[in-house]
Design a protein around this motif. Structure first.
Motif, PDB file in Angstrom:
ATOM      1  N   SER A 108      43.532  19.037  19.976  1.00 25.33           N
ATOM      2  CA  SER A 108      42.211  18.550  20.365  1.00 25.33           C
ATOM      3  C   SER A 108      41.198  19.688  20.332  1.00 25.33           C
ATOM      4  N   MET A 109      39.917  19.317  20.435  1.00 24.87           N
ATOM      5  CA  MET A 109      38.854  20.311  20.302  1.00 24.87           C
ATOM      6  C   MET A 109      37.712  19.999  21.260  1.00 24.87           C
ATOM      7  N   LEU A 110      37.216  21.044  21.889  1.00 23.35           N
ATOM      8  CA  LEU A 110      36.062  20.943  22.783  1.00 23.35           C
ATOM      9  C   LEU A 110      34.923  21.783  22.231  1.00 23.35           C
ATOM     10  N   TYR A 111      33.736  21.198  22.204  1.00 21.30           N
ATOM     11  CA  TYR A 111      32.513  21.922  21.862  1.00 21.30           C
ATOM     12  C   TYR A 111      31.767  22.260  23.149  1.00 21.30           C
ATOM     13  N   GLY A 112      31.241  23.457  23.206  1.00 24.94           N
ATOM     14  CA  GLY A 112      30.353  23.859  24.293  1.00 24.94           C
ATOM     15  C   GLY A 112      29.205  24.651  23.705  1.00 24.94           C
ATOM     16  N   LYS A 172      47.628  39.214   8.020  1.00 28.74           N
ATOM     17  CA  LYS A 172      46.243  38.989   7.605  1.00 28.74           C
ATOM     18  C   LYS A 172      46.059  37.583   7.041  1.00 28.74           C
ATOM     19  N   LYS A 173      47.044  37.123   6.279  1.00 28.48           N
ATOM     20  CA  LYS A 173      46.963  35.785   5.692  1.00 28.48           C
ATOM     21  C   LYS A 173      46.976  34.714   6.781  1.00 28.48           C
ATOM     22  N   SER A 174      47.834  34.903   7.761  1.00 28.43           N
ATOM     23  CA  SER A 174      47.926  33.952   8.863  1.00 28.43           C
ATOM     24  C   SER A 174      46.626  33.908   9.665  1.00 28.43           C
ATOM     25  N   THR A 175      46.080  35.068   9.981  1.00 29.46           N
ATOM     26  CA  THR A 175      44.832  35.147  10.747  1.00 29.46           C
ATOM     27  C   THR A 175      43.685  34.506   9.989  1.00 29.46           C
ATOM     28  N   SER A 176      43.649  34.739   8.692  1.00 29.43           N
ATOM     29  CA  SER A 176      42.591  34.158   7.861  1.00 29.43           C
ATOM     30  C   SER A 176      42.670  32.629   7.848  1.00 29.43           C
ATOM     31  N   ALA A 177      43.880  32.094   7.770  1.00 29.09           N
ATOM     32  CA  ALA A 177      44.050  30.641   7.754  1.00 29.09           C
ATOM     33  C   ALA A 177      43.610  30.031   9.083  1.00 29.09           C
ATOM     34  N   TYR A 178      43.946  30.698  10.177  1.00 30.66           N
ATOM     35  CA  TYR A 178      43.557  30.219  11.507  1.00 30.66           C
ATOM     36  C   TYR A 178      42.037  30.227  11.648  1.00 30.66           C
ATOM     37  N   ARG A 179      41.415  31.298  11.225  1.00 27.30           N
ATOM     38  CA  ARG A 179      39.958  31.376  11.319  1.00 27.30           C
ATOM     39  C   ARG A 179      39.290  30.334  10.441  1.00 27.30           C
ATOM     40  N   ALA A 180      39.889  30.043   9.287  1.00 23.85           N
ATOM     41  CA  ALA A 180      39.336  29.010   8.401  1.00 23.85           C
ATOM     42  C   ALA A 180      39.354  27.647   9.083  1.00 23.85           C
ATOM     43  N   GLY A 181      40.372  27.404   9.919  1.00 21.01           N
ATOM     44  CA  GLY A 181      40.427  26.167  10.682  1.00 21.01           C
ATOM     45  C   GLY A 181      39.261  26.061  11.642  1.00 21.01           C
ATOM     46  N   TYR A 182      38.960  27.145  12.349  1.00 26.75           N
ATOM     47  CA  TYR A 182      37.822  27.160  13.265  1.00 26.75           C
ATOM     48  C   TYR A 182      36.505  26.957  12.522  1.00 26.75           C
ATOM     49  N   GLN A 183      36.355  27.621  11.404  1.00 26.42           N
ATOM     50  CA  GLN A 183      35.104  27.527  10.655  1.00 26.42           C
ATOM     51  C   GLN A 183      34.877  26.114  10.118  1.00 26.42           C
ATOM     52  N   ALA A 184      35.937  25.501   9.580  1.00 23.31           N
ATOM     53  CA  ALA A 184      35.809  24.148   9.033  1.00 23.31           C
ATOM     54  C   ALA A 184      35.503  23.140  10.131  1.00 23.31           C
ATOM     55  N   ALA A 193      34.084  23.679  13.060  1.00 24.12           N
ATOM     56  CA  ALA A 193      32.737  23.901  13.592  1.00 24.12           C
ATOM     57  C   ALA A 193      31.684  23.314  12.655  1.00 24.12           C
ATOM     58  N   ARG A 194      31.795  23.597  11.367  1.00 23.39           N
ATOM     59  CA  ARG A 194      30.839  23.048  10.400  1.00 23.39           C
ATOM     60  C   ARG A 194      30.841  21.522  10.448  1.00 23.39           C
ATOM     61  N   TYR A 195      32.018  20.958  10.600  1.00 24.06           N
ATOM     62  CA  TYR A 195      32.172  19.508  10.562  1.00 24.06           C
ATOM     63  C   TYR A 195      31.342  18.823  11.647  1.00 24.06           C
ATOM     64  N   ILE A 196      31.245  19.422  12.830  1.00 26.35           N
ATOM     65  CA  ILE A 196      30.490  18.797  13.922  1.00 26.35           C
ATOM     66  C   ILE A 196      29.110  19.423  14.101  1.00 26.35           C
ATOM     67  N   ASN A 197      28.707  20.295  13.173  1.00 29.02           N
ATOM     68  CA  ASN A 197      27.400  20.954  13.224  1.00 29.02           C
ATOM     69  C   ASN A 197      27.312  21.919  14.409  1.00 29.02           C
ATOM     70  N   ALA A 198      28.325  22.762  14.514  1.00 30.51           N
ATOM     71  CA  ALA A 198      28.374  23.779  15.568  1.00 30.51           C
ATOM     72  C   ALA A 198      28.716  25.124  14.951  1.00 30.51           C
ATOM     73  N   ASP A 199      28.690  26.172  15.777  1.00 32.10           N
ATOM     74  CA  ASP A 199      29.132  27.495  15.353  1.00 32.10           C
ATOM     75  C   ASP A 199      30.569  27.712  15.810  1.00 32.10           C
ATOM     76  N   PRO A 200      31.344  28.548  15.097  1.00 30.24           N
ATOM     77  CA  PRO A 200      32.747  28.764  15.478  1.00 30.24           C
ATOM     78  C   PRO A 200      32.933  29.268  16.903  1.00 30.24           C
ATOM     79  N   ASP A 201      31.966  30.012  17.436  1.00 31.22           N
ATOM     80  CA  ASP A 201      32.125  30.502  18.811  1.00 31.22           C
ATOM     81  C   ASP A 201      31.755  29.445  19.857  1.00 31.22           C
ATOM     82  N   GLU A 202      31.427  28.216  19.399  1.00 30.84           N
ATOM     83  CA  GLU A 202      31.090  27.128  20.310  1.00 30.84           C
ATOM     84  C   GLU A 202      32.201  26.078  20.420  1.00 30.84           C
TER      85      GLU A 202
END
Length: 407
Positions: free
Chosen positions: A233-237, A59-71, A73-82
């Motif tokens: 690297s990261m791709l936004y769509g 659970k701790k590992s999954t939470s950390a990974y998701r926090a990476g996606y959330q941060a 996404a916010r940084y580029i003004n997108a949603d995590p599923d984008e």
């Protein structure tokens, strides 16, 4: 806080800067924040397990990974599923090209001056799907004195656009020229006929914060290892653009997000979870970063302009931060770019590069240079004015060497 103290505080956050090496090859990869390094070490030391498990460490590992996606996404003004992470921009854009489906005879417009990562997938896509490929060639800058200043403009794009255009690709800032492209204006033109817009932001992101919604792009890609973070690297769509993508994932997996469609398990867990450390570091710093980098590029560009008969700037010659980022490329009259770099390296601790930097079409065709390309000095905010002035002194010594060697 005095400027010198502030600069020292910045540099102290990057362990690699404590050694006797001046890093002017940042466009190839910036140095990594100490907090990022520590985060990766901590993750691998205590939470290196498969994601999605129900036990405590899982659970701790999954939470950390998701926090990476959330941060991220916010940084580029997108949603995590984008957004989706992957090993490189080259790989992510190639994945994207295999997820898009157009009809035979549809048209795509591809920039002639991009990094090959944002060219090769589209050339291949046009061949696979029997599309019409239109090359977007740049215009020279407005000042004829600086002819080696090719730019992607709306004026050169508009004649290529038609009702059959389905995709337009371009760079946000050239990794050779440093010149910033007006992406918003280009997106507006492309969208006027319903075309998608795919932008390579790799050379832009270390110097400015991308706002994908403000830019109006459909796809945007960059590498965090050039933005003081890990080698990922990261791709936004955009959510609307994703409706035109098929999933490359396993048939039994979900396909609701961009990660589902294109990820293919390409984002290393320990790297993704460290992204919040980069975002935390950059938060609130962009105004000072842009200002400082403006001083750095100004110092070098003014010297090169003053020696116009000896040095040729390739790209935007002015130091205006609204026009360019702190990646400066040039050639030395009568000297091979490789010889320039290696001669300076023998006498100094300056790390910079020569070559085409995967922008071979730009260097060989548009700039008309040979295989050894340009001399590239790529600066970021942890570089100092004294480092730039030291490089200028080294270039002055180089020119004296050149003059002394002439009969």
């Amino acid at each position: 806080m005095a400027f010198e103290d502030h600069q020292r505080e910045v540099r102290d956050k990057f362990p690699a800067l404590q050694q006797d090496q001046v890093f002017f090859d940042n466009a190839g990869g910036s140095q990594t924040l100490g907090t990022v390094i520590d985060s990766i070490k901590d993750y691998l030391s205590s939470t290196n397990v498969q994601l999605g498990a129900s036990y405590a460490v899982g659970k701790k590992s999954t939470s950390a990974y998701r926090a990476g996606y959330q941060a991220a996404a916010r940084y580029i003004n997108a949603d995590p599923d984008e957004i989706v992470f992957g090993p490189s921009t080259t790989q992510l854009l190639r994945n994207l090209s295999y997820a898009l489906k157009f009809n035979p005879g549809d048209e795509i417009v591809v920039s002639r001056i991009d990094h090959e990562a944002n060219i090769a997938p589209w050339v291949d896509l046009a061949e696979r799907q029997n599309l019409i490929l239109k090359w977007w060639k740049p215009t020279a800058g407005p000042n004829p004195e600086y002819a080696p200043n090719p730019k992607l403009t709306v004026d050169t794009l508009t004649p290529l656009i038609s009702e059959k255009t389905r995709l337009v690709t371009c760079t946000h800032a050239s990794n050779i020229l440093g010149t910033i492209t007006d992406v918003r204006a280009i997106a507006d033109v492309a969208h006027s006929v319903g075309a998608l817009v795919c932008v390579d932001g790799v050379a832009y992101a270390p110097h400015r914060r991308p706002n994908v919604k403000g830019l109006g792009v459909d796809f945007y890609c960059f590498s965090w290892y050039k933005v003081y973070g890990p080698h990922v690297s990261m791709l936004y769509g955009s959510w609307s653009a994703q409706t035109q993508l098929r999933s490359l994932g396993h048939f039994f997996n979900p396909s609701a997000s961009l990660e589902d469609k294109l990820g293919l398990a390409g984002g290393s867990y320990e790297l993704v979870q460290s992204i919040p450390r980069v975002v935390e570091y950059l938060n609130g710093k962009w105004r000072s970063i842009i200002s400082h980098e403006g001083h750095l590029q100004g110092e070098l560009l003014r010297y090169l302009r003053a020696r116009a008969g000896e040095f040729t700037i390739h790209g935007e010659p002015e130091e205006d931060t609204s026009l360019r980022v702190a990646t400066v490329s040039f050639s030395v009259d009568g000297w091979d770019s490789q010889a320039v770099v290696e001669t300076v390296e023998k006498k100094t601790n300056y790390a910079f590069r020569w070559g085409t930097f995967y922008s071979d079409r730009l260097v060989r065709e548009t700039l008309g240079l040979g295989k050894n390309g340009v001399v590239r000095v790529s600066m970021v905010h942890y570089n100092t004015l004294e480092e730039v002035r030291g490089l200028i002194r080294a270039l002055q010594d180089l020119w004296l060497t050149i003059m002394a060697s002439e009969p």
